[in-house]
Design an enzyme around this catalytic site. Structure first.
Site, PDB file in Angstrom:
ATOM      1  N   CYS A  70     -30.811  26.465  30.341  1.00  0.00           N
ATOM      2  CA  CYS A  70     -30.040  27.135  29.351  1.00  0.00           C
ATOM      3  C   CYS A  70     -30.765  28.234  28.893  1.00  0.00           C
ATOM      4  O   CYS A  70     -31.781  28.203  28.135  1.00  0.00           O
ATOM      5  CB  CYS A  70     -29.618  26.328  28.087  1.00  0.00           C
ATOM      6  SG  CYS A  70     -28.648  27.285  26.675  1.00  0.00           S
ATOM      7  N   CYS A  73     -31.695  28.240  24.861  1.00  0.00           N
ATOM      8  CA  CYS A  73     -32.415  27.217  23.953  1.00  0.00           C
ATOM      9  C   CYS A  73     -33.991  28.127  23.859  1.00  0.00           C
ATOM     10  O   CYS A  73     -34.226  29.137  24.701  1.00  0.00           O
ATOM     11  CB  CYS A  73     -32.690  26.336  25.121  1.00  0.00           C
ATOM     12  SG  CYS A  73     -31.324  25.183  24.911  1.00  0.00           S
ATOM     13  N   HIS A 135     -29.379  22.539  21.248  1.00  0.00           N
ATOM     14  CA  HIS A 135     -28.324  22.602  22.332  1.00  0.00           C
ATOM     15  C   HIS A 135     -27.099  21.791  22.425  1.00  0.00           C
ATOM     16  O   HIS A 135     -26.169  22.189  22.450  1.00  0.00           O
ATOM     17  CB  HIS A 135     -29.158  22.350  23.716  1.00  0.00           C
ATOM     18  CG  HIS A 135     -28.056  22.741  24.788  1.00  0.00           C
ATOM     19  ND1 HIS A 135     -28.065  23.908  25.643  1.00  0.00           N
ATOM     20  CD2 HIS A 135     -27.214  21.935  25.473  1.00  0.00           C
ATOM     21  CE1 HIS A 135     -27.155  23.972  26.539  1.00  0.00           C
ATOM     22  NE2 HIS A 135     -26.702  22.789  26.401  1.00  0.00           N
ATOM     23  N   ASN A 175     -16.710  31.956  20.424  1.00  0.00           N
ATOM     24  CA  ASN A 175     -15.815  31.337  21.291  1.00  0.00           C
ATOM     25  C   ASN A 175     -16.408  29.922  21.485  1.00  0.00           C
ATOM     26  O   ASN A 175     -17.488  30.071  21.837  1.00  0.00           O
ATOM     27  CB  ASN A 175     -15.865  32.022  22.742  1.00  0.00           C
ATOM     28  CG  ASN A 175     -15.134  33.430  22.514  1.00  0.00           C
ATOM     29  OD1 ASN A 175     -14.258  33.520  21.961  1.00  0.00           O
ATOM     30  ND2 ASN A 175     -15.707  34.310  23.446  1.00  0.00           N
ATOM     31  N   HIS A 186     -24.648  26.439  24.798  1.00  0.00           N
ATOM     32  CA  HIS A 186     -25.182  26.433  23.461  1.00  0.00           C
ATOM     33  C   HIS A 186     -24.644  26.962  22.340  1.00  0.00           C
ATOM     34  O   HIS A 186     -24.039  28.042  22.384  1.00  0.00           O
ATOM     35  CB  HIS A 186     -26.634  27.096  23.706  1.00  0.00           C
ATOM     36  CG  HIS A 186     -27.684  27.068  22.733  1.00  0.00           C
ATOM     37  ND1 HIS A 186     -28.879  25.999  22.860  1.00  0.00           N
ATOM     38  CD2 HIS A 186     -27.803  27.421  21.477  1.00  0.00           C
ATOM     39  CE1 HIS A 186     -29.572  26.364  21.768  1.00  0.00           C
ATOM     40  NE2 HIS A 186     -28.626  26.952  20.995  1.00  0.00           N
ATOM     41  N   HIS A 188     -23.280  29.281  19.930  1.00  0.00           N
ATOM     42  CA  HIS A 188     -23.523  30.645  19.863  1.00  0.00           C
ATOM     43  C   HIS A 188     -22.296  31.409  19.625  1.00  0.00           C
ATOM     44  O   HIS A 188     -21.135  30.982  19.593  1.00  0.00           O
ATOM     45  CB  HIS A 188     -24.175  31.268  20.787  1.00  0.00           C
ATOM     46  CG  HIS A 188     -23.449  31.558  22.281  1.00  0.00           C
ATOM     47  ND1 HIS A 188     -22.964  30.354  22.912  1.00  0.00           N
ATOM     48  CD2 HIS A 188     -23.002  32.709  22.854  1.00  0.00           C
ATOM     49  CE1 HIS A 188     -22.443  30.990  23.767  1.00  0.00           C
ATOM     50  NE2 HIS A 188     -22.133  32.361  23.915  1.00  0.00           N
ATOM     51  N   GLN A 190     -20.898  36.007  18.792  1.00  0.00           N
ATOM     52  CA  GLN A 190     -21.343  37.427  19.188  1.00  0.00           C
ATOM     53  C   GLN A 190     -20.793  38.341  18.335  1.00  0.00           C
ATOM     54  O   GLN A 190     -19.851  37.945  17.381  1.00  0.00           O
ATOM     55  CB  GLN A 190     -20.548  37.808  20.808  1.00  0.00           C
ATOM     56  CG  GLN A 190     -20.976  36.551  21.830  1.00  0.00           C
ATOM     57  CD  GLN A 190     -20.137  37.231  23.075  1.00  0.00           C
ATOM     58  OE1 GLN A 190     -20.435  38.056  23.572  1.00  0.00           O
ATOM     59  NE2 GLN A 190     -19.296  36.082  23.597  1.00  0.00           N
TER      60      GLN A 190
END
Length: 361
Positions: A70, A73, A135, A175, A186, A188, A190
């Site tokens: 990933c 991470c 994660h 999303n 992971h 997250h 944007q």
């Protein structure tokens, strides 16, 4: 909160947002990387009066890598990721495969099709927001303190990106879930800094302008007041926020979250509104996840005023929606939605609200 700036090996900016003032982070990225050369552009669709980004370089971005590879991470045990430090609270960095980029300096480009399709470099910025170094968790499982830190990161980035030349709108979003199209699992989100006002915002603000001319009132404020008065579609309330399923919801799960006192963007939120946000937002996400036996895929996004236009008409709010309509069933955008943009919702909004209220927390 402590904010620390650094740069990745290819020159992209990375910012640590830490809850402890004595947090120490690794700031040097030891990887060998050449600066990227974004080739994206925006093209104008004269038929629909919309700008469309064309970003061919995004085809090569990471797609569902295994957990031990990933890129979001922390860097650990000799494996270098996008985050040089072995731990972090919240991190923001420039997207490696952006739809919009500062390197794409605005300039004139020869239009296509005899001038019918104007185009120019897609100036702007795309950033990744990492909510946690863990994660295997989700936003719904974050602590209220961490959500408050994420909120401050959104505020910070809205202010910074709004100050860039040629940026017209800043959009913070998440999303969640492979069904939505997430390519990195992971936790997250944007941030997009657009060189135009997005089509949805333009349409909503045009409606607000017509409403204001007719009534001398704010459309969004009146929608919120009407939902609170009617009550059947209200999902949750706190001192400073209210969440409801809109009467004309398009998605099988859709909730709008408004501050009760109007502000136009994230930086305009008061301290009291910011402090009150984590509790009600975590409640909404947990209600979404409590509906089914598996985590609910969703898209969450902030609708805030454009940088320069129509700020007097705007009203900050967050929309949260899912394409899951029943256990094991998704809402696909088929003919009517995809071709004609005419939505057909299989779940009555009142039933949506009742189901969400009925989730045991």
């Amino acid at each position: 909160m402590k904010k620390t700036h650094a740069h990745l090996a290819d020159g992209r900016e990375i910012i640590y947002f830490d809850e402890s003032d004595d947090a120490q982070r690794v700031l040097v990225d030891p990887r060998h990387m050449e600066p990227g050369a974004p080739t994206s552009e925006v093209r104008y669709d004269a038929v629909l009066d919309e700008w469309v980004a064309v970003a061919g370089q995004r085809q090569g971005r990471a797609f569902l890598p295994p957990r031990d590879e990933c890129p979001l991470c922390p860097s650990r045990d000799g494996r270098q990721s996008e985050v040089p430090s072995p731990d972090y609270d919240v991190v923001v960095f420039e997207n490696k495969s952006p739809s919009f980029a500062q390197a794409a300096a605005p300039g004139d480009v020869s239009p296509l099709d005899g001038g019918l399709v104007p185009r120019h470099p897609a100036f702007g910025r795309c950033e990744v927001v990492l909510f946690t170094s863990d994660h295997d968790t989700s936003f719904a499982q974050l602590s209220p303190e961490r959500v408050r830190t994420v909120l401050e990161a959104w505020v910070d980035r809205t202010l910074a990106l709004s100050a860039l030349p040629h940026v017209e709108q800043v959009f913070c979003f998440e999303n969640r879930g492979e069904e939505i199209g997430v390519t990195l699992s992971h936790p997250h989100g944007q941030v997009y800094a657009y060189p135009f006002v997005t089509p949805r915002s333009r349409q909503a603000l045009d409606s607000a302008r017509r409403y204001s001319r007719r009534t001398f009132r704010n459309l969004f404020a009146d929608v919120l007041a009407a939902e609170l008065e009617e009550g059947t579609r209200v999902v949750a309330e706190s001192r400073h926020w209210a969440a409801f399923v809109p009467a004309a919801a398009r998605w099988p799960l859709e909730v709008h979250l408004y501050p009760k006192e109007r502000v136009v963007d994230l930086p305009s939120l008061s301290d009291a509104q910011r402090d009150d946000f984590p509790g009600i937002y975590l409640e909404l996400l947990r209600r979404f996840d409590g509906l089914y036996d598996t985590p609910t895929p969703y898209i969450a996004g902030w609708h805030q005023a454009p940088v320069r236009a129509d700020r007097d008409l705007s009203y900050l709010h967050l929309t949260l929606h899912s394409i899951r309509r029943a256990p094991g069933k998704l809402k696909y955008l088929a003919g009517s939605e995809s071709v004609m943009w005419a939505f057909v919702n299989d779940v009555p909004p009142e039933a949506q609200a009742a189901a969400l209220r009925g989730v045991a927390l």
